[in-house]
Design an enzyme around this catalytic site. Structure first.
Site, PDB file in Angstrom:
ATOM      1  N   LYS A   5       0.824  -1.214   0.000  1.00 20.48           N
ATOM      2  CA  LYS A   5       0.000   0.000   0.000  1.00 20.48           C
ATOM      3  C   LYS A   5       0.859   1.264   0.000  1.00 20.48           C
ATOM      4  CE  LYS A   5      -4.373  -1.922   1.330  1.00 20.48           C
ATOM      5  NZ  LYS A   5      -5.547  -1.897   2.198  1.00 20.48           N
ATOM      6  N   ARG A  59      -3.480 -10.501   4.175  1.00 18.61           N
ATOM      7  CA  ARG A  59      -3.823 -10.469   2.747  1.00 18.61           C
ATOM      8  C   ARG A  59      -2.635  -9.883   1.995  1.00 18.61           C
ATOM      9  NH1 ARG A  59      -6.326  -6.805  -0.804  1.00 18.61           N
ATOM     10  NH2 ARG A  59      -7.791  -7.762  -2.294  1.00 18.61           N
TER      11      ARG A  59
END
Length: 466
Positions: free
Chosen positions: A411, A446
């Protein structure tokens, strides 16, 4: 016109034969089919047997029901459900595939040869009081001692070190035991089937366009399906990008993207302990994905972006992941003010509201996974605060016992801190966030870089989950 009186009752659920979770779910569905409305459920707890010790571990839970039946009529229905499901009582308090007991019926005291309410043995049973305390922690159980509440009775018992909640994943997957100290962290593999993925640049989308039909043979030759599936236990398939500013596609387009992949994976991973997950906030897409073979529904909006999502989740009966997010992917970056209570308190309160909404729609509590939503309506510092304080969220009143998924892979905040602009090169920064998530108690991580993160997970588990 006569008015039907509705009574509230609390029913204990138990099983230690066969597929224990499935038995309990079938019993709940049978109750609902007979007009016994299940309003809320507890988590399911795996417990060691009492009284008769030479038997398998039990799965226990409790549910709050609304019924027009009187206490004896309710008892008759519950016992008939047990009979229909094939329960055979051989030894008192011995093995049984299903056990349904009335614990409380309104605030009535019943002393009948077939039924005693409040249930006289529940005060000594942690496997009854623990799920009951999730539903009614502040309720007086015994009219003779109105000052003593459910939580008080539970606190008076010695705590079992072996007690944990169970959250089912897929038919060939081990359930998550979120309170078991030495549990293994599950690795969820990301598979984006979008042309505008921030991370994989549309790789899987181009493969989909190049193949008329994905099948097991294609999948075996496809680099998106590594043979070493022991590195991960869940695959999360998404056909709609959730990146800020991403183009919205129709539900039909989303289904056309993910459907072939899920069908192919269902064939390829059959019996291999890999659960299939669909990443969508649309109810129609979730339903199509489950029809194609998905085991889990992962909704980044926790039901806020589609009013049909929570009822659809309940009807499909699959495990669901509810993510904390505000607004939409297009607006979430402007919704990062968590004052006056602060990030963790506000996040917990808003997640509690989504859990309550899911339960109100009929989603079983034991089917809920939570995600704190790293990167969704969070600043860089807020993402870091979640990683530092995840253990507080796990232990928050009303959330304890639920498993947690953390998705920090590649991210933008990782890129900003490490100075790595290209998402595919953010492996080392992601590794640090994965380790932090596991230290904080995450049950699922994840990730994009499965091979590397599987090693991080193994090492982190060895340090913090030994």
């Amino acid at each position: 016109m006569s008015v039907v009186t509705a009574y509230t009752a609390y029913i204990a659920l138990g099983s230690n034969l066969g597929d224990r979770i499935d038995m309990i779910e079938k019993a709940c569905n049978e109750m609902a089919a007979r007009g016994i409305k299940i309003k809320r459920t507890s988590c399911l707890w795996e417990t060691e047997p009492m009284y008769v010790l030479s038997q398998e571990n039990f799965v226990n839970g409790a549910c709050e029901v609304e019924t027009a039946l009187g206490p004896m009529a309710l008892l008759n229905e519950l016992q008939d459900i047990e009979n229909v499901m094939g329960r055979k009582k051989i030894i008192d308090k011995g093995p049984r595939n299903i056990d349904l007991d009335i614990l409380l019926y309104d605030d009535q005291v019943i002393n009948h040869e077939r039924l005693k309410v409040p249930h006289p043995l529940m005060y000594e049973r942690e496997f009854v009081l623990r799920p009951l305390s999730e539903l009614i922690p502040g309720k007086a159980l015994d009219p003779a001692a109105p000052w003593k509440l459910t939580q008080d009775y539970l606190n008076a018992l010695p705590v079992s070190s072996e007690l944990s909640t169970l959250t089912p994943l897929g038919p060939y997957s081990e359930p998550i035991r979120a309170l078991k100290r030495n549990r293994k962290t599950q690795v969820m593999r990301i598979l984006n089937v979008t042309p505008d993925s921030f991370s994989d640049g549309g790789t899987n989308f181009r493969k989909l366009e190049a193949s008329a039909a994905l099948d097991g043979k294609f999948w075996k030759q496809n680099s998106s399906a590594p043979d070493n599936h022991s590195e991960f236990s869940i695959v999360d398939v998404g056909g709609q990008s959730s990146a800020p500013g991403a183009k919205d596609v129709s539900a039909e387009e989303e289904i056309s993207r993910i459907g072939p992949y899920i069908k192919a994976m269902k064939e390829f991973y059959h019996g291999k302990g890999v659960a299939l997950c669909v990443d969508t906030y649309r109810a129609s897409v979730a339903e199509a994905a489950v029809k194609a073979g998905a085991d889990i529904i992962n909704d980044i909006s926790a039901g806020l972006l589609d009013p049909d999502m929570l009822p659809t989740m309940a009807r499909l009966g699959k495990t669901v992941c509810l993510t904390h997010m505000r607004g939409t992917p297009a607006t979430m970056n402007d919704l990062v003010d968590y004052s006056p209570e602060g990030l963790i308190t506000t996040l917990a309160r808003e997640l509690l509201a989504r859990v309550a909404a899911a339960e109100e729609a009929g989603v079983r509590r034991w089917r809920i996974i939570l995600d704190p939503g790293i990167g969704f309506a969070k600043t860089q510092n807020q993402n870091l605060e979640i990683l530092r304080r995840l253990d507080e969220l796990r232990d928050w009143p009303g959330l304890r016992g639920l498993p947690w998924l953390v998705g920090s892979s590649r991210k933008s905040f990782v890129g900003r801190i490490t100075g790595v602009a290209e998402p595919k090169q953010r492996v080392w920064g992601t590794a640090a966030t994965v380790a932090a998530a596991i230290q904080g108690g995450a049950d699922i991580v994840r990730v994009h870089d499965v091979k590397e993160m599987a090693q991080v997970v193994k090492m982190s588990d060895a340090i913090w989950r030994s």
